[in-house]
Design a protein around this motif. Structure first.
Motif, mmCIF file in Angstrom:
data_model
loop_
_atom_site.group_PDB
_atom_site.id
_atom_site.type_symbol
_atom_site.label_atom_id
_atom_site.label_comp_id
_atom_site.label_asym_id
_atom_site.label_seq_id
_atom_site.Cartn_x
_atom_site.Cartn_y
_atom_site.Cartn_z
ATOM 1 N N HIS A 150 0.703 -1.243 0.101
ATOM 2 C CA HIS A 150 -0.151 0.119 0.027
ATOM 3 C C HIS A 150 0.748 1.296 -0.084
ATOM 4 N N ASP A 151 0.196 2.526 -0.334
ATOM 5 C CA ASP A 151 0.738 3.712 -0.273
ATOM 6 C C ASP A 151 2.043 3.858 -0.889
ATOM 7 N N ILE A 152 2.095 3.360 -2.227
ATOM 8 C CA ILE A 152 3.389 3.530 -2.932
ATOM 9 C C ILE A 152 3.572 4.723 -3.412
ATOM 10 N N HIS A 153 2.635 5.849 -3.395
ATOM 11 C CA HIS A 153 3.072 7.043 -4.019
ATOM 12 C C HIS A 153 3.623 8.082 -2.959
ATOM 13 N N LYS A 154 3.138 7.955 -1.514
ATOM 14 C CA LYS A 154 3.902 8.568 -0.685
ATOM 15 C C LYS A 154 4.930 7.862 0.065
ATOM 16 N N ARG A 155 4.882 6.643 0.122
ATOM 17 C CA ARG A 155 5.922 6.109 1.060
ATOM 18 C C ARG A 155 6.899 5.037 0.072
ATOM 19 N N HIS A 156 7.578 5.565 -0.689
ATOM 20 C CA HIS A 156 8.549 4.841 -1.550
ATOM 21 C C HIS A 156 10.033 4.730 -1.339
ATOM 22 N N ASP A 157 10.298 4.963 0.092
ATOM 23 C CA ASP A 157 11.832 5.175 0.490
ATOM 24 C C ASP A 157 12.533 3.844 0.268
ATOM 25 N N ALA A 158 13.755 3.661 -0.087
ATOM 26 C CA ALA A 158 14.485 2.785 -0.452
ATOM 27 C C ALA A 158 14.539 1.526 0.473
ATOM 28 N N GLU A 159 14.534 1.956 1.992
ATOM 29 C CA GLU A 159 14.316 0.822 2.826
ATOM 30 C C GLU A 159 13.105 0.252 3.006
ATOM 31 N N ARG A 160 12.108 0.894 2.827
ATOM 32 C CA ARG A 160 10.704 0.355 2.616
ATOM 33 C C ARG A 160 10.548 -0.681 1.479
ATOM 34 N N ILE A 161 11.035 0.015 0.382
ATOM 35 C CA ILE A 161 10.726 -1.023 -0.752
ATOM 36 C C ILE A 161 11.797 -2.268 -0.871
ATOM 37 N N ALA A 162 12.792 -2.031 -0.066
ATOM 38 C CA ALA A 162 13.758 -3.100 0.062
ATOM 39 C C ALA A 162 12.934 -4.556 0.855
ATOM 40 N N ASP A 163 12.459 -3.799 2.002
ATOM 41 C CA ASP A 163 11.739 -4.544 2.891
ATOM 42 C C ASP A 163 10.390 -5.106 2.504
ATOM 43 N N LYS A 164 9.597 -4.727 1.613
ATOM 44 C CA LYS A 164 8.667 -5.437 0.909
ATOM 45 C C LYS A 164 9.379 -6.446 -0.075
ATOM 46 N N THR A 165 10.120 -6.152 -0.684
ATOM 47 C CA THR A 165 10.967 -6.810 -1.688
ATOM 48 C C THR A 165 11.206 -8.232 -1.097
ATOM 49 N N ALA A 166 12.083 -8.058 0.060
ATOM 50 C CA ALA A 166 12.379 -9.204 0.802
ATOM 51 C C ALA A 166 11.199 -10.413 1.264
ATOM 52 N N GLN A 167 10.089 -9.417 1.579
ATOM 53 C CA GLN A 167 8.709 -10.136 1.956
ATOM 54 C C GLN A 167 8.445 -10.852 0.902
ATOM 55 N N TYR A 168 8.263 -10.105 -0.146
ATOM 56 C CA TYR A 168 7.747 -10.703 -1.483
ATOM 57 C C TYR A 168 8.746 -12.171 -1.894
ATOM 58 N N ARG A 169 9.780 -12.215 -2.002
ATOM 59 C CA ARG A 169 10.735 -13.178 -2.100
ATOM 60 C C ARG A 169 10.565 -14.258 -1.003
ATOM 61 N N GLN A 170 10.488 -14.039 0.216
ATOM 62 C CA GLN A 170 9.929 -15.054 1.271
ATOM 63 C C GLN A 170 8.827 -15.762 1.169
ATOM 64 N N LEU A 171 7.867 -14.906 0.550
ATOM 65 C CA LEU A 171 6.549 -15.470 0.483
ATOM 66 C C LEU A 171 6.626 -16.488 -0.709
ATOM 67 N N LEU A 172 7.254 -16.134 -1.657
ATOM 68 C CA LEU A 172 7.150 -16.915 -2.860
ATOM 69 C C LEU A 172 8.071 -18.332 -2.690
ATOM 70 N N LEU A 173 9.303 -18.043 -1.988
ATOM 71 C CA LEU A 173 9.835 -19.375 -1.516
ATOM 72 C C LEU A 173 9.097 -20.032 -0.580
ATOM 73 N N GLY A 174 8.308 -19.716 0.255
ATOM 74 C CA GLY A 174 7.714 -20.248 1.293
ATOM 75 C C GLY A 174 6.499 -21.187 0.329
ATOM 76 N N LEU A 175 5.874 -20.457 -0.514
ATOM 77 C CA LEU A 175 4.800 -20.960 -1.453
ATOM 78 C C LEU A 175 5.325 -22.302 -2.159
ATOM 79 N N GLN A 176 6.743 -22.158 -2.631
ATOM 80 C CA GLN A 176 7.395 -23.297 -3.356
ATOM 81 C C GLN A 176 7.491 -24.623 -2.263
ATOM 82 N N GLN A 177 7.567 -24.326 -1.048
ATOM 83 C CA GLN A 177 7.969 -25.354 -0.162
ATOM 84 C C GLN A 177 6.868 -25.828 0.389
#
Length: 191
Positions: A150-177
């Motif tokens: 959510h809130d990508i227009h106002k809250r798009h700092d690099a740290e937050r994007i990196a955190d969401k990216t890591a969460q996405y990766r973990q979600l997909l890896l978890g779904l694989q297993q």
């Protein structure tokens, strides 16, 4: 290990804040096929049989896109209309997707609060995604809780994007297993 197909649709990737990072993060993971519809079909002429073979060859389908005007980008709607046809995905003999799972990975410009009954949009995000839930039901797909940034227009700092990216990766890896229970896949971002 489950094979995952990420069907990606972003009509303005060069302007992307979140999706460029999310999509790039999963490019080289074994067992995940990244499929960019705008890149594959710049003329918008979708190869229906090719798309159906991709669906048949994967266990989990991820639809990744920015929420535009409370829906998906045009090419993803075109993909749904053509690829998920009667006799393949639903209707008589339309059982080709039975047993597969589907999850949405989306971004919104508005905050999580704006997607609530008391917020600006007056409805929860799940209500805006109801067509996808119903599509899944009709196609005999197991609809998993969405991954939402959510809130990508106002809250798009690099740290937050990196955190969401890591969460996405973990979600997909978890779904694989994952084997049976999918109730723990809800990694919806409420920020």
């Amino acid at each position: 290990m489950h094979k995952i197909l990420v069907i990606f649709a972003h009509p303005a990737l060069q302007k992307s804040i979140a999706h460029k990072s999310l999509f790039n993060e999963i490019q080289n993971i074994d067992g995940i096929t990244c499929h960019d519809l705008y890149d594959t079909y710049p003329d918008s002429f979708i190869d229906i049989k090719h798309e159906q073979v991709l669906l048949l060859n994967h266990d989990i389908i991820v639809l990744q896109f920015p929420l535009y005007w409370y829906s998906c980008p045009a090419i993803l709607k075109e993909w749904q209309d053509l690829v998920l046809e009667h006799g393949f995905a639903y209707g008589e003999n339309g059982d080709k997707l039975v047993g597969k799972k589907i999850i949405l990975a989306i971004s919104t410009g508005g905050s999580a609060n704006s997607y609530s009954t008391t917020g600006y949009n007056e409805h929860d995000i799940s209500q805006f995604l109801l067509p996808f839930s119903q599509m899944s039901k009709l196609c005999n797909l197991e609809y998993l809780p969405p991954f939402v940034v959510h809130d990508i227009h106002k809250r798009h700092d690099a740290e937050r994007i990196a955190d969401k990216t890591a969460q996405y990766r973990q979600l997909l890896l978890g779904l694989q297993q994952q084997s049976g229970d999918t109730t723990t896949t809800d990694m919806e971002s409420n920020q």
